[in-house]
Motif scaffolding. Structure first.
Motif, PDB file in Angstrom:
ATOM      1  N   LEU A 131     -46.355 -33.050   2.965  1.00 42.52           N
ATOM      2  CA  LEU A 131     -45.276 -33.957   2.575  1.00 42.52           C
ATOM      3  C   LEU A 131     -45.252 -34.288   1.082  1.00 42.52           C
ATOM      4  O   LEU A 131     -44.357 -35.010   0.637  1.00 42.52           O
ATOM      5  CB  LEU A 131     -45.367 -35.261   3.383  1.00 42.52           C
ATOM      6  N   THR A 132     -46.179 -33.773   0.309  1.00 39.44           N
ATOM      7  CA  THR A 132     -46.222 -34.099  -1.122  1.00 39.44           C
ATOM      8  C   THR A 132     -44.890 -33.778  -1.785  1.00 39.44           C
ATOM      9  O   THR A 132     -44.411 -32.647  -1.719  1.00 39.44           O
ATOM     10  CB  THR A 132     -47.357 -33.324  -1.821  1.00 39.44           C
ATOM     11  N   LYS A 134     -41.963 -34.567  -0.874  1.00 34.47           N
ATOM     12  CA  LYS A 134     -40.844 -34.456   0.071  1.00 34.47           C
ATOM     13  C   LYS A 134     -40.333 -35.841   0.451  1.00 34.47           C
ATOM     14  O   LYS A 134     -41.102 -36.785   0.582  1.00 34.47           O
ATOM     15  CB  LYS A 134     -41.284 -33.751   1.357  1.00 34.47           C
ATOM     16  N   THR A 135     -39.035 -35.935   0.655  1.00 35.31           N
ATOM     17  CA  THR A 135     -38.426 -37.147   1.174  1.00 35.31           C
ATOM     18  C   THR A 135     -38.137 -36.930   2.643  1.00 35.31           C
ATOM     19  O   THR A 135     -37.579 -35.897   3.023  1.00 35.31           O
ATOM     20  CB  THR A 135     -37.119 -37.471   0.425  1.00 35.31           C
ATOM     21  N   CYS A 136     -38.543 -37.879   3.470  1.00 38.19           N
ATOM     22  CA  CYS A 136     -38.277 -37.753   4.900  1.00 38.19           C
ATOM     23  C   CYS A 136     -37.992 -39.122   5.493  1.00 38.19           C
ATOM     24  O   CYS A 136     -38.221 -40.149   4.864  1.00 38.19           O
ATOM     25  CB  CYS A 136     -39.412 -37.043   5.613  1.00 38.19           C
ATOM     26  N   VAL A 146     -46.480 -41.494   5.480  1.00 33.41           N
ATOM     27  CA  VAL A 146     -45.700 -40.589   4.621  1.00 33.41           C
ATOM     28  C   VAL A 146     -46.048 -40.849   3.158  1.00 33.41           C
ATOM     29  O   VAL A 146     -46.336 -39.921   2.399  1.00 33.41           O
ATOM     30  CB  VAL A 146     -44.187 -40.774   4.865  1.00 33.41           C
ATOM     31  N   LYS A 147     -46.060 -42.117   2.775  1.00 31.01           N
ATOM     32  CA  LYS A 147     -46.357 -42.475   1.381  1.00 31.01           C
ATOM     33  C   LYS A 147     -47.790 -42.125   1.008  1.00 31.01           C
ATOM     34  O   LYS A 147     -48.052 -41.614  -0.087  1.00 31.01           O
ATOM     35  CB  LYS A 147     -46.087 -43.969   1.163  1.00 31.01           C
ATOM     36  N   GLY A 151     -45.579 -38.312   0.125  1.00 21.25           N
ATOM     37  CA  GLY A 151     -44.159 -38.147   0.374  1.00 21.25           C
ATOM     38  C   GLY A 151     -43.386 -39.412   0.070  1.00 21.25           C
ATOM     39  O   GLY A 151     -43.960 -40.446  -0.300  1.00 21.25           O
ATOM     40  N   TYR A 152     -42.089 -39.324   0.241  1.00 23.89           N
ATOM     41  CA  TYR A 152     -41.192 -40.454   0.016  1.00 23.89           C
ATOM     42  C   TYR A 152     -40.475 -40.748   1.323  1.00 23.89           C
ATOM     43  O   TYR A 152     -39.854 -39.859   1.907  1.00 23.89           O
ATOM     44  CB  TYR A 152     -40.175 -40.138  -1.075  1.00 23.89           C
ATOM     45  N   TRP A 153     -40.565 -41.993   1.775  1.00 28.63           N
ATOM     46  CA  TRP A 153     -39.880 -42.391   2.992  1.00 28.63           C
ATOM     47  C   TRP A 153     -38.536 -42.967   2.615  1.00 28.63           C
ATOM     48  O   TRP A 153     -38.441 -43.829   1.732  1.00 28.63           O
ATOM     49  CB  TRP A 153     -40.698 -43.429   3.760  1.00 28.63           C
ATOM     50  N   ASP A 164     -34.453 -32.438   3.480  1.00 24.43           N
ATOM     51  CA  ASP A 164     -35.032 -32.169   2.168  1.00 24.43           C
ATOM     52  C   ASP A 164     -35.510 -30.724   2.203  1.00 24.43           C
ATOM     53  O   ASP A 164     -36.549 -30.418   2.791  1.00 24.43           O
ATOM     54  CB  ASP A 164     -36.193 -33.116   1.870  1.00 24.43           C
TER      55      ASP A 164
END
Length: 193
Positions: A131-132, A134-136, A146-147, A151-153, A164
């Protein structure tokens, strides 16, 4: 439409709608879907859980149906599949402990194949380290994972889906129409009226 071979990673207490609906819908439009669970074989069943939104601060959980697996986990090879589906529910919290599950997820991410994860399915993506950057938009309770995974939530309505690049996510089963439509677009599937 070219038939795609789709791998679905499931486990006991997967969310009932989130396994049944995409499994049946993707078969209905002509794709092959192999549903597997670590340490289980084709013909084995897993238990599902029904998560509902009834006005409490979180979802409620009730027993669901039995879901029959149609492929054997130990026999699948990720490179033979075009796309990956990870339903939510309780299953992601324990199947992500299986190193082979994480290797499978990494294969799909590294090969830039379509990945569809819904609800708590993003827990598996986070554990796999894919998830690095990535926005999900999984279920809000998964946002901290996620964070923490880089990643970005993104908060979206319960009935919406977010794309994404090769990843389509959604918060919960009310998003099935958008989530599955966006996944079919990633697969290059065209549904004729």
């Amino acid at each position: 439409m070219s038939v795609k071979k789709i791998l679905m990673l499931v486990g006991d207490y997967v969310e009932d709608y989130e396994v049944m609906v995409p499994f049946q819908a993707l078969l209905m439009v002509g794709h092959q879907v192999d549903a597997v669970c670590p340490d289980k074989q084709a013909g084995d069943t897993i238990r599902t859980a029904i998560h509902d939104f009834e006005g409490a601060q979180t979802y409620s959980e009730k027993p669901g149906h039995l879901f029959m697996l149609n492929a054997t986990f130990a026999e699948i090879k990720a490179e033979n599949y075009d796309a990956l589906v990870i339903p939510g529910g309780r299953a992601p919290e324990y199947i992500r402990l299986n190193p082979e599950v994480l290797n499978i997820v990494r294969h799909f991410a590294e090969q830039h194949k379509p990945i569809a994860a819904i609800c708590h399915g993003a827990q598996v993506l986070a554990a796999a380290g894919v998830l690095t950057g990535k926005t999900c938009s999984p279920y809000p309770a998964v946002a901290p994972e996620v964070k923490a995974a880089g990643g970005y939530w993104q908060e979206i309505p319960l009935d919406a889906a977010h794309v994404d690049d090769n990843l389509v996510t959604a918060p919960a089963w009310p998003a099935h129409p958008q989530w599955l439509a966006k996944f079919l677009q990633l697969l290059g599937s065209k549904i004729e009226p």
